[in-house]
Design a protein around this motif. Structure first.
Motif, mmCIF file in Angstrom:
data_model
loop_
_atom_site.group_PDB
_atom_site.id
_atom_site.type_symbol
_atom_site.label_atom_id
_atom_site.label_comp_id
_atom_site.label_asym_id
_atom_site.label_seq_id
_atom_site.Cartn_x
_atom_site.Cartn_y
_atom_site.Cartn_z
ATOM 1 N N VAL A 4 0.801 -1.227 0.000
ATOM 2 C CA VAL A 4 0.000 0.000 0.000
ATOM 3 C C VAL A 4 0.838 1.284 0.000
ATOM 4 O O VAL A 4 0.565 2.188 -0.799
ATOM 5 C CB VAL A 4 -0.985 -0.007 1.183
ATOM 6 C CG1 VAL A 4 -1.741 1.314 1.263
ATOM 7 C CG2 VAL A 4 -1.962 -1.168 1.047
ATOM 8 N N SER B 52 -3.863 4.957 4.453
ATOM 9 C CA SER B 52 -4.183 3.970 3.417
ATOM 10 C C SER B 52 -3.986 2.539 3.910
ATOM 11 O O SER B 52 -4.738 1.636 3.533
ATOM 12 C CB SER B 52 -3.329 4.221 2.172
ATOM 13 O OG SER B 52 -3.728 5.409 1.528
ATOM 14 N N TYR C 280 -6.850 -0.220 3.941
ATOM 15 C CA TYR C 280 -6.630 -1.517 3.296
ATOM 16 C C TYR C 280 -6.995 -2.656 4.247
ATOM 17 O O TYR C 280 -7.720 -3.589 3.874
ATOM 18 C CB TYR C 280 -5.169 -1.636 2.861
ATOM 19 C CG TYR C 280 -4.832 -2.916 2.134
ATOM 20 C CD1 TYR C 280 -4.953 -3.011 0.750
ATOM 21 C CD2 TYR C 280 -4.405 -4.055 2.832
ATOM 22 C CE1 TYR C 280 -4.643 -4.183 0.081
ATOM 23 C CE2 TYR C 280 -4.098 -5.227 2.164
ATOM 24 C CZ TYR C 280 -4.222 -5.286 0.797
ATOM 25 O OH TYR C 280 -3.927 -6.464 0.142
ATOM 26 N N ALA D 135 -9.481 10.335 0.783
ATOM 27 C CA ALA D 135 -9.798 9.241 1.707
ATOM 28 C C ALA D 135 -11.291 8.912 1.748
ATOM 29 O O ALA D 135 -11.670 7.741 1.867
ATOM 30 C CB ALA D 135 -9.306 9.588 3.111
ATOM 31 N N LEU E 266 -12.297 6.939 -1.377
ATOM 32 C CA LEU E 266 -11.632 5.643 -1.277
ATOM 33 C C LEU E 266 -12.370 4.740 -0.289
ATOM 34 O O LEU E 266 -12.599 3.556 -0.568
ATOM 35 C CB LEU E 266 -10.183 5.841 -0.840
ATOM 36 C CG LEU E 266 -9.356 4.579 -0.574
ATOM 37 C CD1 LEU E 266 -9.318 3.688 -1.803
ATOM 38 C CD2 LEU E 266 -7.935 4.947 -0.133
ATOM 39 N N ASP F 72 -5.931 5.625 -4.398
ATOM 40 C CA ASP F 72 -4.826 5.555 -3.446
ATOM 41 C C ASP F 72 -3.601 6.302 -3.975
ATOM 42 O O ASP F 72 -2.938 7.044 -3.241
ATOM 43 C CB ASP F 72 -4.485 4.092 -3.176
ATOM 44 C CG ASP F 72 -3.927 3.868 -1.782
ATOM 45 O OD1 ASP F 72 -4.270 4.642 -0.866
ATOM 46 O OD2 ASP F 72 -3.168 2.904 -1.598
#
Length: 344
Positions: free
Chosen positions: A33, A59, A63, A124, A127, A155
């Motif tokens: 990531v 991130s 994930y 964010a 995402l 990302d």
């Protein structure tokens, strides 16, 4: 000698070991990531900064949240197809998986806000929306692969936004578009393969993803190679010292570091692209020859690890060769950890 494991207890609920939580979130796979963020930040011109590091942490949390949410959503299917996973095996209650996903999502959004403010949340929040939509609804639909690809694309763009200067949001997004598209393309092939991890795939599926991965590697490496060749030619074509000696000598001396750095950059990019194909491409070739569920699953695992050399190449292509080399060192570490905790 027994392995040391810590336990998490909650009243009369079953014991949940940290080792089981690590398997739930596929902990080692999170090494794939930070390179997304680094590739985006390098493209925007600031590969390493405090906001960039904060977004990397965000991130990783998101994930892991997606992995836990995946196992919460797939508990019924996994009871048949993946009974060894923490939730169907009973080592992690399904409610705990959902709680872990929620807590990690909150942590990821908090880190994004703390490190990048509104700009951090600009990447964010969408995402997060894509991750939750994918796990809870889109995964088994024709839009599943595109949704997962868009998550990785976002990302990379989050890294570009983290590196943007004041008023430079649009420019950062534009510069991050190319590496984001290439990482997204790789993710799409990975998602397409993952649909066949259990029952196997027609040979045309790994053949198609192999062709796409090869195209991705070439699209990553060729611009840096062309730049190095052009730089070397311009250095070789410098005027002789006899004509306009002073300015010619200055141009010649000034071209040497540029040529050297361009060649070094191309070498790192090429090494990353070759490592990417050596990791992911080789596994896909095996899947083409024998497209069994086991071989497809191995190709998916190799594809997850393949993010690292691809990110290395993309980061070096933007000029951050030292950061790229450091990222490349993480690849063998990720491969070693993947033998202990499956990335899939």
């Amino acid at each position: 000698m027994k392995d040391r494991r810590w336990d998490v207890r909650s009243g009369s609920r079953p014991v949940v070991r940290l080792a089981d939580l690590a398997q739930l979130v596929r902990a080692p796979a999170a090494l794939s990531v930070p390179g997304d963020i680094l590739a985006g930040a390098a493209a925007a011109g600031r590969p390493l900064s405090a906001p960039t590091l904060g977004v990397m942490g965000s991130s990783v949390c998101l994930y892991w949240a997606g992995m836990a949410l995946n196992d919460y959503a797939d508990a019924t299917i996994d009871a048949v197809e993946r009974p060894e996973r923490p939730v169907p095996s009973g080592r992690v209650p399904r409610s705990t998986a959902l709680a872990v996903a929620g807590a990690l999502t909150a942590a990821g959004l908090g880190l994004a806000a703390a490190s990048g403010g509104r700009r951090g949340l600009l990447a964010a929040l969408p995402l997060t929306g894509v991750i939750w939509a994918y796990d809870l609804k889109l995964k088994s639909t024709p839009a599943g692969a595109a949704a997962m690809a868009s998550a990785r694309t976002l990302d990379v763009l989050a890294g570009a936004l983290a590196a943007a200067g004041p008023g430079g949001t649009g420019r950062a997004l534009l510069r991050g578009a190319a590496p984001a598209a290439l990482v997204g393309a790789h993710t799409y092939t990975l998602s397409a393969l993952s649909r066949h991890e259990i029952s196997g795939a027609p040979a045309r599926v790994p053949a198609s993803t192999l062709a796409a991965a090869t195209t991705t590697a070439l699209a990553t490496a060729l611009p840096a190679v062309r730049t190095a060749i052009a730089s070397a030619r311009s250095g070789a074509a410098a005027p002789s010292p006899g004509r306009t000696a002073g300015s010619a000598a200055q141009r010649y001396l000034g071209s040497r570091p540029t040529t050297r750095s361009a060649v070094t950059r191309a070498a790192v990019v090429g090494a990353g692209a070759l490592a990417y194909l050596g990791t992911y491409g080789t596994a896909q070739i095996r899947a083409v020859r024998e497209p069994s569920g086991e071989n497809v699953r191995r190709a998916v695992g190799a594809g997850i690890l393949g993010f690292l050399p691809l990110q290395t190449a993309l980061t070096a292509r933007s000029g951050a060769t030292v950061a790229a080399a450091a990222l490349g060192v993480a690849h063998p570490l990720a491969r070693r950890l993947a033998r202990r905790v499956s990335p899939t």
